[in-house]
Design a protein around this motif. Structure first.
Motif, short mmCIF file in Angstrom:
data_model
loop_
_atom_site.label_atom_id
_atom_site.label_comp_id
_atom_site.label_asym_id
_atom_site.label_seq_id
_atom_site.Cartn_x
_atom_site.Cartn_y
_atom_site.Cartn_z
N ALA A 1 0.98 -1.42 0.35
CA ALA A 1 0.26 -0.05 -0.46
C ALA A 1 1.16 1.38 0.17
CB ALA A 1 -1.02 -0.04 1.75
N LEU A 2 1.74 1.57 0.53
CA LEU A 2 2.63 2.24 0.75
C LEU A 2 3.57 2.47 -0.58
CD1 LEU A 2 4.42 2.31 4.39
CD2 LEU A 2 2.77 3.32 3.22
N ARG A 3 3.78 1.60 -1.50
CA ARG A 3 4.52 2.00 -2.33
C ARG A 3 3.19 1.73 -4.24
NH1 ARG A 3 9.50 -0.30 -2.61
NH2 ARG A 3 9.14 -1.35 -5.17
N LEU B 1 -5.52 2.13 -5.40
CA LEU B 1 -5.08 1.19 -5.04
C LEU B 1 -4.83 0.89 -3.57
CD1 LEU B 1 -2.98 -0.08 -7.71
CD2 LEU B 1 -4.81 -1.36 -7.02
N LEU B 2 -4.11 2.40 -3.15
CA LEU B 2 -3.20 1.91 -1.49
C LEU B 2 -4.63 1.96 -0.68
CD1 LEU B 2 -1.14 4.25 -0.18
CD2 LEU B 2 -3.43 4.42 1.02
N VAL B 3 -6.08 2.02 -0.71
CA VAL B 3 -7.31 1.59 -0.27
C VAL B 3 -7.42 0.34 -0.54
CG1 VAL B 3 -9.12 2.69 0.47
CG2 VAL B 3 -8.10 4.44 -0.19
N PRO C 1 8.30 5.70 -1.99
CA PRO C 1 8.93 5.86 -3.43
C PRO C 1 9.13 7.67 -3.13
CG PRO C 1 7.87 4.30 -3.78
CD PRO C 1 6.97 4.35 -2.49
N TRP C 2 7.87 7.64 -3.64
CA TRP C 2 7.62 9.15 -3.98
C TRP C 2 8.14 10.22 -3.30
CZ3 TRP C 2 6.47 7.33 -8.08
CH2 TRP C 2 5.28 5.67 -8.02
N PHE D 1 13.83 -4.03 0.65
CA PHE D 1 13.03 -4.70 1.54
C PHE D 1 11.30 -4.53 0.71
CE2 PHE D 1 9.63 -4.81 5.00
CZ PHE D 1 9.61 -6.61 5.15
N GLY D 2 11.21 -3.58 0.71
CA GLY D 2 10.05 -3.33 -0.22
C GLY D 2 9.93 -4.04 -1.74
N ASP D 3 10.89 -3.13 -2.72
CA ASP D 3 10.90 -4.47 -3.98
C ASP D 3 10.14 -5.72 -3.36
OD1 ASP D 3 11.49 -2.21 -5.38
OD2 ASP D 3 13.44 -2.88 -5.65
#
Lengths: 314, 113, 589
Positions: C302-304, C310-312, C525-526, C553-555
């Motif tokens: 979600a954070l990415r 899509l986040l929601v 990442p933004w 890690f996110g990747d």
């Protein structure tokens, strides 16, 4: 080993072979044909299990109409097969095979563990049949003891229609479902479409009527009527009605509508929601079944016809 | 009771086969057929349970029979809805798979410059 | 929850249960018959009726001693079918009615027969159908009736996904349909086996005779995985993000707020009411472990996300995971699931999420219509142009994060107490981490929406304030849930409430806000507009190495998620879960 058992093993083996073929064969159209044959033979298993009501339903809805629907879809998608043939890797297939086999084994194990003597509701269903005046215990379960399930399942059918309709392109909303069928007026299909329906309609009504006391009922009768209507549509002798037609919509809600109305009647004046007064139980149930047969016939046929594809002709 | 055993093993096998097809075959129509195979196995299981419960002059417990009839109709309408969706997807030119593409992932530089 | 003695006879207010199902069904039939022009009026007429019925049930349940029963057709189980409502049902019925009501108000402008006959016809009928199906699930007392209700729910939910008719959403709808059908057929399989063992499908009758035989455990495992597939618990979530993010806002609110709760509720009934003794410690730990996986994967992905919807949607995935943390905390000393405080807290979380998430999806819908996009990086200045929508999102987000006195805060505190009481400190840790993750993505969105914009943004379309006000009211509801007197419905002691406002409670909140902010900075990442300021640059230098690690890690999490969302992977996980659950239950019994 008795002859009956040998026959049963042979039947199960043939049907299993068809099931394997259906899953394994690369060509989708062949798989579909395999599945239709599978469905018809499964109906035989149902006869062997002494469940003739289910056998009729399986043959008419599962095998017959379902088969026509799958074959139609396979035919329309035929060209697209090559582009999408991205198969899973062997590792994935192997692990899926192992896991599916273990699940099946676990299930077979559970079936072997079913208790003896087996629990059953058959005596209860038979001893309460007097309340409805109908001798077919399956019809009694569907219409009386578990009437709510049956009514809700009619609503499921209606929602399937709403879902299919909602797939129309905006310009086709309110229009007719499926492509227009043009058949040779002197061809075999047109000939059959003139010949079969009168007999088919009689068979359908008979199935509905006999369902009170013998195997049969609204589902089976409705399925037969639906196939007759479809035959006429496919032969080009009639067209699907526009989805905006008020008469069509009335037919599509008649079954659940009457069911619900009788239910409310029971809630207000009778013992309970969906309870039938003993004196008029049989006519009430038959009345609901007549409406349901019409609804089921129209619904099944229109589910096969697919999303509205043509706008209303000016 | 032997018929029950034979058909019981068959029902389990049909369910296993259907699950395998549903997982591995990439084409949606084949998944729909495989789902129907699983469904028919489940219905047969009801039939076997009912057949075991034969009593009071009825060859097969009517309750599971009625449940199966309801189930067959629900499975049919599910198939119809799935096929209508599939054909519509075909018409709009969408990809005829159920694979799920990653939503467009972040491309920006982690340092934020 | 279901006292056995009185569960088999109709009680005086039992007819309300019939009405809660029959009224929406009558609405469907009427709307369908009257056709395109009146469909909205019919639906809008049914909404207040349904709300009144839910209210009446809410009043009737405590009066009826916590349980109201209705025998359909006056046939008693096992031959007939009973409807039953206890405190849990009453609360769920009321929540559903409120959410549906708000969504209906919100959608009156979106789905007008005059401008768009097709979508309005489908939307209003499907809205009523979702309602009927959910009410059936909340009051159904029979495993097969619940199956029919579950299918009704699927058939109502799937077309909602593809209302706009784009190829992407059609694909999402088809994927959802096929996976959901697989789920319900597995549920039905288990129900068939249970009938074979006990000759009844009535939940109360079954709970009296059920015992831990291997065949029964297999049936339970199959039913459980079927329901998990329909609830989209990690790793069975392949259908959820695309379906929930692709649907129109009003539909997303229903799908995310309510529909996934239907199968979850049946799971609660199955585990807590029908077979409380069978699943045991290990299986409950396993479910909560999956929930933890959902929290991590859902939140990190979600954070990415670049798109707000899509986040929601991914946040829903994480929140579903949260709901499963109650299972191990509800296991008592003898290995039985207890309908005590943990279950009550879990239900409170369920309704908090239902209200907050529905409001958030509605707010996102407003933002999308007015800005013409939902890119998070392009939200700068949105707070000034669309104050009401951003406020709604913020209030919903605060409720979700668990700011006092929200239902989420209350539920979290109750669960933390249970974790301490039962000595399962690891779930307390997960609860805290989950709170931080939720805070992270809510803060992230607000940080972008509150940032100044370099160029003036002009809304392409101005919506009626009525829409936003309805959503805001719903979000506020969620934020105030902790103040509701729950005792007549759920076994909750209210002495927790003062604790929430104590120094300790506020410290916990501060901790989760700080943790969340750190997570948002590290994982997102933004580039935030404020990142150019000098203070930020100084901090950026310190954080830089850590941020790079977190981005890696996110990747990895992203990659894992996209592998798990492959069809074959999800199918294999489904069967694996089934076998694992069966083995765990065998081992325990």
């Amino acid at each position: 080993m008795s002859t009956a058992t040998v026959f049963e093993i042979a039947l199960a083996a043939v049907v299993l072979g068809l099931a394997i073929w259906t899953i394994a064969v690369p060509d989708t159209y062949s798989a579909t044909v395999g599945f239709v044959a599978y469905g018809l033979l499964v109906a035989l298993i149902w006869v062997r299990l002494d469940a003739v009501d289910v056998a009729l339903t399986e043959a008419a809805i599962g095998g017959g109409l379902g088969g026509v629907m799958l074959l139609g879809a396979a035919a329309r998608l035929r060209g697209s097969e090559v582009a999408t043939a991205g198969r899973c890797s062997p590792t994935v297939r192997l692990s899926a095979a192992i896991l599916s086999a273990s699940t099946a084994a676990m299930l077979a194990f559970a079936i072997l563990l079913l208790p003896n003597p087996p629990p059953t509701l058959a005596p209860a269903a038979v001893s309460n049949a007097g309340a409805t005046g109908m001798a077919n215990p399956v019809t009694n379960v569907l219409m009386a003891f578990r009437g709510m399930d049956t009514m809700l399942e009619k609503v499921v059918l209606l929602l399937a229609i709403v879902g299919v309709w909602s797939l129309a392109a905006d310009r086709n909303w309110g229009g007719r479902q499926g492509p227009r069928h043009e058949a040779d007026p002197k061809g075999v299909l047109a000939f059959l479409a003139r010949l079969l329906p009168p007999a088919g309609i009689v068979v359908g009504i008979y199935m509905l009527w006999t369902g009170a006391d013998h195997p049969g009922g609204a589902f089976q009768g409705g399925a037969v009527l639906a196939s007759m209507w479809l035959l006429v549509i496919m032969a080009g002798l009639a067209d699907t009605p526009p989805v905006s037609s008020p008469r069509l919509r009335l037919v599509l809600v008649a079954g659940p509508g009457l069911f619900l109305a009788v239910g409310f009647g029971g809630l207000c004046f009778g013992a309970a929601f969906l309870a039938y007064p003993v004196a008029i139980a049989k006519p009430l149930i038959l009345g609901i079944e007549v409406a349901m047969t019409l609804t089921i016939a129209a619904t099944l046929a229109l589910l096969l016809a697919g999303a509205p594809e043509r706008s209303v002709e000016p | 009771m032997s018929g029950v055993t034979v058909f019981g093993s068959f029902a389990a096998a049909a369910i296993g086969l259907g699950l395998y097809g549903l997982i591995t075959n990439p084409r949606p129509l084949r998944k729909i057929i495989a789902f129907n195979l699983v469904g028919s196995g489940v219905f047969l299981l009801f039939g076997i349970v009912g057949r075991r419960g034969t009593a009071a002059g009825v060859g097969n417990d009517p309750v599971p029979q009625a449940l199966v009839i309801t189930g067959i109709v629900v499975a049919f309408s599910a198939t119809a809805l799935a096929i209508a969706l599939l054909l519509r997807l075909f018409q709009t030119g969408g990809p005829l798979t159920l694979g799920s593409r990653a939503p467009p992932g972040p491309r920006s530089d982690p340092s934020g410059d | 929850m279901l006292p056995p003695a009185s569960a088999l006879a109709t009680t005086t207010s039992g007819f309300l249960l019939v009405l809660s199902i029959a009224i929406p069904v009558a609405g469907i039939l009427l709307a369908f018959t009257l056709g395109d022009r009146y469909v909205r009026q019919v639906a809008l007429a049914v909404v207040p009726l349904g709300l009144a019925i839910a209210g009446a049930i809410l009043l009737a349940v405590p009066q009826g001693g916590g349980l109201i029963v209705y025998l359909l057709g006056a046939w008693s189980p096992p031959l007939g079918v009973a409807l039953r409502a206890d405190g849990l049902s009453a609360v769920m019925l009321a929540t559903t009615a409120i959410v549906i009501c708000v969504v209906a108000v919100f959608a009156t402008t979106d789905f007008r027969p005059a401008s768009d006959a097709r979508t309005s016809f489908a939307f209003w009928i499907l809205l009523l159908a979702v309602w009927a199906a959910l009410n059936m699930i909340f009051v159904g007392g029979d495993l097969f009736t619940l199956y029919v209700a579950l299918e009704l729910l699927t058939f109502a939910a799937v077309p909602l996904v593809s209302l706009d008719g784009r190829a992407e959403t059609l694909q999402a709808a088809l994927r959802y349909l096929v996976f959901a059908l697989l789920g319900s057929v597995l549920y039905l399989l288990g129900a068939a086996l249970l009938y074979g063992f006990y000759g009844t499908l009535d939940m109360v009758l079954m709970s009296r005779v059920v015992s831990a035989q291997p065949g029964v455990l297999i049936a339970v495992a199959l039913m459980t995985i079927g329901l998990l597939a329909k609830t989209a618990l990690f790793p069975l979530h392949l259908w959820l993000p695309s379906a929930h993010a692709g649907a129109p806002a009003a539909a997303s609110a229903i799908l995310s707020g309510l529909v996934v709760k239907g199968s979850f509720f049946i799971l609660l009934r199955l585990w807590f009411d029908v077979i409380p003794g069978l699943p045991s410690f290990a299986a409950a730990q396993f479910l909560a472990a999956l929930g933890t996986g959902a929290i991590v994967i859902g939140s990190v992905v979600a954070l990415r996300q670049e798109r707000l919807k899509l986040l929601v949607a991914y946040s829903t995935l994480a929140q579903i995971g949260y709901l499963f943390l109650m299972f191990p905390l509800a296991v008592n000393a003898v290995g039985q699931l207890e309908t005590g405080q943990a279950l009550a807290a879990g239900l409170l979380q369920t309704i908090s999420h239902a209200t907050a998430k529905a409001a958030m999806f509605l707010a996102v819908g407003s933002i999308y219509t007015e800005l013409g996009h939902d890119r998070i990086t392009g939200l700068g200045g949105a707070a000034r142009v669309l104050p009401l929508s951003v406020l709604t999102f913020a209030v919903g987000g605060l409720a979700l994060m668990g700011v006092q006195p929200s239902g989420a805060a209350f539920a979290k505190e109750l669960l933390l107490q249970e974790a301490m009481r039962t000595g399962q400190w690891w779930w307390a840790a997960v609860l805290h981490a989950g709170g931080m993750f939720t805070t992270a993505y809510v803060l992230l969105v607000l940080a972008f929406a509150l940032a100044p914009s370099d160029q003036p943004i002009a809304p392409i379309q101005t919506a009626l304030p009525r829409r936003d006000l309805a959503a805001l009211a719903l979000a506020t509801c969620s934020l105030l849930l902790g103040l509701v007197p729950w005792e007549p419905y759920l076994p909750i002691s209210h002495d927790v409430m003062p604790k929430l406002f104590s120094r300790d409670g506020l410290a916990k909140l501060l901790l989760s806000v700080l943790g969340g902010a750190t997570l948002a900075i590290l994982l997102n990442p933004w580039r935030h507009p404020l990142a150019a300021s000098s203070g930020w640059k100084a901090m950026g230098k310190v954080l830089e190495p850590l941020r790079r690690i977190c981005f890696r890690f996110g990747d990895l999490v992203d990659k894992a998620d996209s592998i798990l969302r492959q069809w074959a992977a999800a199918g294999i996980s489904l069967l694996l879960l089934g076998l694992a659950l069966a083995v765990l239950m065998f081992a325990a019994n």
